[in-house]
Scaffold this active site. Structure first.
Site, PDB file in Angstrom:
ATOM      1  N   ASN A 134       0.673  -1.123   0.120  1.00 43.13           N
ATOM      2  CA  ASN A 134       0.137   0.169   0.095  1.00 43.13           C
ATOM      3  C   ASN A 134       0.896   1.262   0.067  1.00 43.13           C
ATOM      4  OD1 ASN A 134      -0.462   1.951   2.380  1.00 43.13           O
ATOM      5  ND2 ASN A 134       0.316  -0.101   3.235  1.00 43.13           N
ATOM      6  N   PHE A 170      -1.686   8.339   4.143  1.00 41.20           N
ATOM      7  CA  PHE A 170      -2.484   8.942   5.156  1.00 41.20           C
ATOM      8  C   PHE A 170      -3.599   9.651   4.828  1.00 41.20           C
ATOM      9  CE2 PHE A 170       1.549   9.466   8.093  1.00 41.20           C
ATOM     10  CZ  PHE A 170       1.789   8.113   8.340  1.00 41.20           C
ATOM     11  N   SER A 173       5.769   4.802   8.656  1.00 43.44           N
ATOM     12  CA  SER A 173       5.210   4.777   7.349  1.00 43.44           C
ATOM     13  C   SER A 173       6.070   5.054   6.209  1.00 43.44           C
ATOM     14  CB  SER A 173       3.751   5.333   7.392  1.00 43.44           C
ATOM     15  OG  SER A 173       2.918   4.859   8.428  1.00 43.44           O
ATOM     16  N   ASN A 188       5.090   6.050   3.423  1.00 43.64           N
ATOM     17  CA  ASN A 188       4.558   6.661   2.333  1.00 43.64           C
ATOM     18  C   ASN A 188       4.385   8.239   2.410  1.00 43.64           C
ATOM     19  OD1 ASN A 188       4.186   4.185   0.879  1.00 43.64           O
ATOM     20  ND2 ASN A 188       2.456   3.935   2.309  1.00 43.64           N
ATOM     21  N   THR A 189       5.136   8.546   3.535  1.00 46.94           N
ATOM     22  CA  THR A 189       5.184  10.095   3.640  1.00 46.94           C
ATOM     23  C   THR A 189       6.736  10.473   3.696  1.00 46.94           C
ATOM     24  OG1 THR A 189       2.939  10.154   5.140  1.00 46.94           O
ATOM     25  CG2 THR A 189       4.569  11.929   5.420  1.00 46.94           C
ATOM     26  N   LYS A 219       5.532   3.937  17.265  1.00 47.04           N
ATOM     27  CA  LYS A 219       5.310   2.819  16.236  1.00 47.04           C
ATOM     28  C   LYS A 219       6.615   2.675  15.290  1.00 47.04           C
ATOM     29  CE  LYS A 219       2.345   0.542  12.848  1.00 47.04           C
ATOM     30  NZ  LYS A 219       1.131   0.279  12.449  1.00 47.04           N
ATOM     31  N   ASN A 261       5.647  -1.331  11.492  1.00 43.94           N
ATOM     32  CA  ASN A 261       4.811  -1.145  10.377  1.00 43.94           C
ATOM     33  C   ASN A 261       5.368  -1.932   9.045  1.00 43.94           C
ATOM     34  OD1 ASN A 261       3.385   0.921   8.775  1.00 43.94           O
ATOM     35  ND2 ASN A 261       3.868   2.386  10.314  1.00 43.94           N
TER      36      ASN A 261
HETATM   37  C1  LIG Z   1      -3.777  -0.601   3.628  1.00 44.23           C
HETATM   38  C2  LIG Z   1      -2.952  -0.470   4.813  1.00 44.23           C
HETATM   39  C3  LIG Z   1      -2.828   0.739   5.320  1.00 44.23           C
HETATM   40  C4  LIG Z   1      -2.082   1.113   6.353  1.00 44.23           C
HETATM   41  N1  LIG Z   1      -2.115   2.314   7.061  1.00 44.23           N
HETATM   42  C5  LIG Z   1      -1.498   2.656   8.202  1.00 44.23           C
HETATM   43  C6  LIG Z   1      -1.588   3.689   8.912  1.00 44.23           C
HETATM   44  O1  LIG Z   1      -1.990   4.807   8.467  1.00 44.23           O
HETATM   45  N2  LIG Z   1      -0.791   3.887   9.927  1.00 44.23           N
HETATM   46  C7  LIG Z   1       0.208   2.988  10.581  1.00 44.23           C
HETATM   47  O2  LIG Z   1       0.733   3.250  11.484  1.00 44.23           O
HETATM   48  N3  LIG Z   1       0.111   1.569   9.820  1.00 44.23           N
HETATM   49  C8  LIG Z   1      -0.558   1.457   8.747  1.00 44.23           C
HETATM   50  N4  LIG Z   1      -0.622   0.376   8.230  1.00 44.23           N
HETATM   51  C9  LIG Z   1       0.539  -0.826   8.737  1.00 44.23           C
HETATM   52  C10 LIG Z   1      -0.437  -1.551   9.637  1.00 44.23           C
HETATM   53  O3  LIG Z   1      -0.888  -0.885  10.793  1.00 44.23           O
HETATM   54  C11 LIG Z   1       0.722  -2.757  10.216  1.00 44.23           C
HETATM   55  O4  LIG Z   1       1.459  -2.472  11.007  1.00 44.23           O
HETATM   56  C12 LIG Z   1       1.295  -3.443   8.879  1.00 44.23           C
HETATM   57  O5  LIG Z   1       0.301  -3.761   8.065  1.00 44.23           O
HETATM   58  C13 LIG Z   1       1.867  -4.876   9.565  1.00 44.23           C
HETATM   59  O6  LIG Z   1       0.522  -5.643   9.933  1.00 44.23           O
HETATM   60  P1  LIG Z   1       0.059  -6.630   8.852  1.00 44.23           P
HETATM   61  O7  LIG Z   1       1.046  -7.721   8.260  1.00 44.23           O
HETATM   62  O8  LIG Z   1      -1.007  -7.535   9.926  1.00 44.23           O
HETATM   63  O9  LIG Z   1      -0.999  -6.011   7.964  1.00 44.23           O
HETATM   64  C14 LIG Z   1      -1.436   0.138   7.119  1.00 44.23           C
HETATM   65  C15 LIG Z   1      -1.276  -1.331   6.513  1.00 44.23           C
HETATM   66  C16 LIG Z   1      -2.281  -1.538   5.410  1.00 44.23           C
HETATM   67  C17 LIG Z   1      -2.217  -2.782   4.830  1.00 44.23           C
END
Ligand SMILES: Cc1cc2nc3c(=O)[nH]c(=O)nc-3n(C[C@H](O)[C@H](O)[C@H](O)COP(=O)(O)O)c2cc1C
Length: 357
Positions: free
Chosen positions: A124, A128, A191, A193-194, A225, A254
């Site tokens: 992804n 944000f 993250s 993406n910023t 985080k 993350n």
């Molecule tokens: C579509 C998507 C959007 C996400 N947006 C955020 C976010 O806005 N802030 C954040 O801290 N992590 C974000 N994450 C990361 C998740 O919170 C998590 O840390 C990461 O996906 C690993 O966990 P998972 O493997 O269970 O998905 C996002 C993940 C995905 C898949």
């Protein structure tokens, strides 16, 4: 069973294979989100809760709060706090809302979410997308009035239009608005993406940022985080800093910018482009980071493990490795609405098997 061994079962598998996997991933997420958000309004919250409520023996005391289950929804699923009660009704013990930024922002251009189905993963670059801290604060005030609700975390990040040098003031705007309505607050510096955000993990930038936000957060527990792409040394240093500054905990991890070891066709991965990878391929590094942190922080520090968790066995493995709580996101997209129930039931089964052995 998929060719690679990643399995999904039951009705949801049929729905996923026939319909959801053919929809644009963000559209499919949006549809699922609308249904979950509507559960309480449709009067189905209570019904769902009766079917999915975690067994009382799974409850965890942490951060001065009672979590009905150790398992919660990671940040990113509910950016603005609109589906917290619906997610609670599905069996999640906590919901981490966000990332919320001080200013509303649309996020990156679409498409920005891509499935890597053979890996049980997604990439992804949402960036944000959210309605801003003021809007989230109003929304969460309403959530807090509910008689039954999951623990409510709020994850804050830097607004895209704000320069990295001005990040602290921007985080403080969000913290002032959101700490009063959050059960715990998270500073997201991880993250991908910023632009420039992950640079805030450098200790000389991170220490003053966390100190300032902690002061504004007051009695609301504050966590940070972190990314899985830090070196082991960096992870340990941030863990020590967290303790020195008197933070309540760390969330690890993350998404990753790495692309190694994937089963998905490299052309598909390449076509997805830049962004954070999450799901099963992240599991090993996420577990490793948890172990690194646990080795240097005291037992009372709350460590929330996230990254690639799919089954109850995965959640139990994180708890056994010292996680206080566990979160997930990506497998929710593959496993469907009963995922938290499956995890909670699985945890119970694993524990009773242990007692009987
Ligand atoms: C579509 C998507 C959007 C996400 N947006 C955020 C976010 O806005 N802030 C954040 O801290 N992590 C974000 N994450 C990361 C998740 O919170 C998590 O840390 C990461 O996906 C690993 O966990 P998972 O493997 O269970 O998905 C996002 C993940 C995905 C898949």
């Amino acid at each position: 069973m998929c060719p690679n061994g990643y399995s999904r079962t039951g009705m949801y598998r049929v729905l996923f294979d026939l319909i959801l996997s053919r929809l644009d991933p963000e559209r499919a997420h949006h549809l699922a989100f609308l249904v979950i958000r509507a559960l309480p309004a449709l009067g189905l919250g209570g019904l769902a809760r009766r079917y999915t409520a975690p067994d009382p023996s799974l409850a965890v005391e942490a951060l001065g709060l009672r979590f009905a289950s150790p398992f919660g929804v990671a940040a990113g699923f509910d950016k603005d706090g609109e589906a917290v009660l619906g997610l609670g009704a599905l069996g999640f013990g906590h919901v981490e809302v966000g990332t919320v930024t001080a200013r509303p922002q649309p996020g990156n251009e679409k498409p920005r979410l891509f499935r890597l189905i053979p890996d049980g993963a997604v990439i992804n670059r949402m960036g944000f997308n959210n309605n801003g801290a003021g809007c989230a604060a109003n929304q969460l005030l309403r959530v807090r009035r509910a008689r039954r609700r999951p623990v409510l975390g709020v994850n804050i990040g830097k607004s895209r239009v704000v320069a990295v040098e001005d990040a602290t003031a921007d985080y403080l705007t969000s913290a002032r608005a959101l700490a009063p309505v959050a059960d715990y607050l998270v500073v997201n510096v991880s993250s991908p993406n910023t632009p420039g955000l992950r640079g805030l993990q450098e200790l000389e930038l991170l220490a003053p940022l966390l100190t300032a936000v902690k002061e504004v957060a007051g009695d609301t527990p504050l966590l940070v985080k972190i990314a899985p792409d830090l070196t082991d040394d960096q992870v340990e240093r941030i863990a020590r800093l967290t303790v020195e500054l008197g933070l309540a905990g760390i969330i690890a991890t993350n998404t990753t910018i790495a692309r190694e070891g994937l089963r998905t066709d490299p052309a598909v991965v390449e076509a997805a482009g830049a962004g954070g990878l999450s799901g099963t391929p992240l599991a090993a590094r996420s577990l490793e980071v948890l172990r690194l942190i646990r080795a240097v922080v005291p037992p009372e520090l709350c460590v929330i493990s996230v990254g690639g968790v799919d089954t109850a066995e995965d959640v139990q493995e994180r708890l056994d490795a010292g996680a206080t709580l566990v979160q997930g996101y990506t497998a929710f997209l593959y496993r469907g609405p009963l995922w938290a129930r499956q995890i909670n039931r699985g945890l119970l089964r694993l524990r009773s098997a242990l007692v009987e052995a």
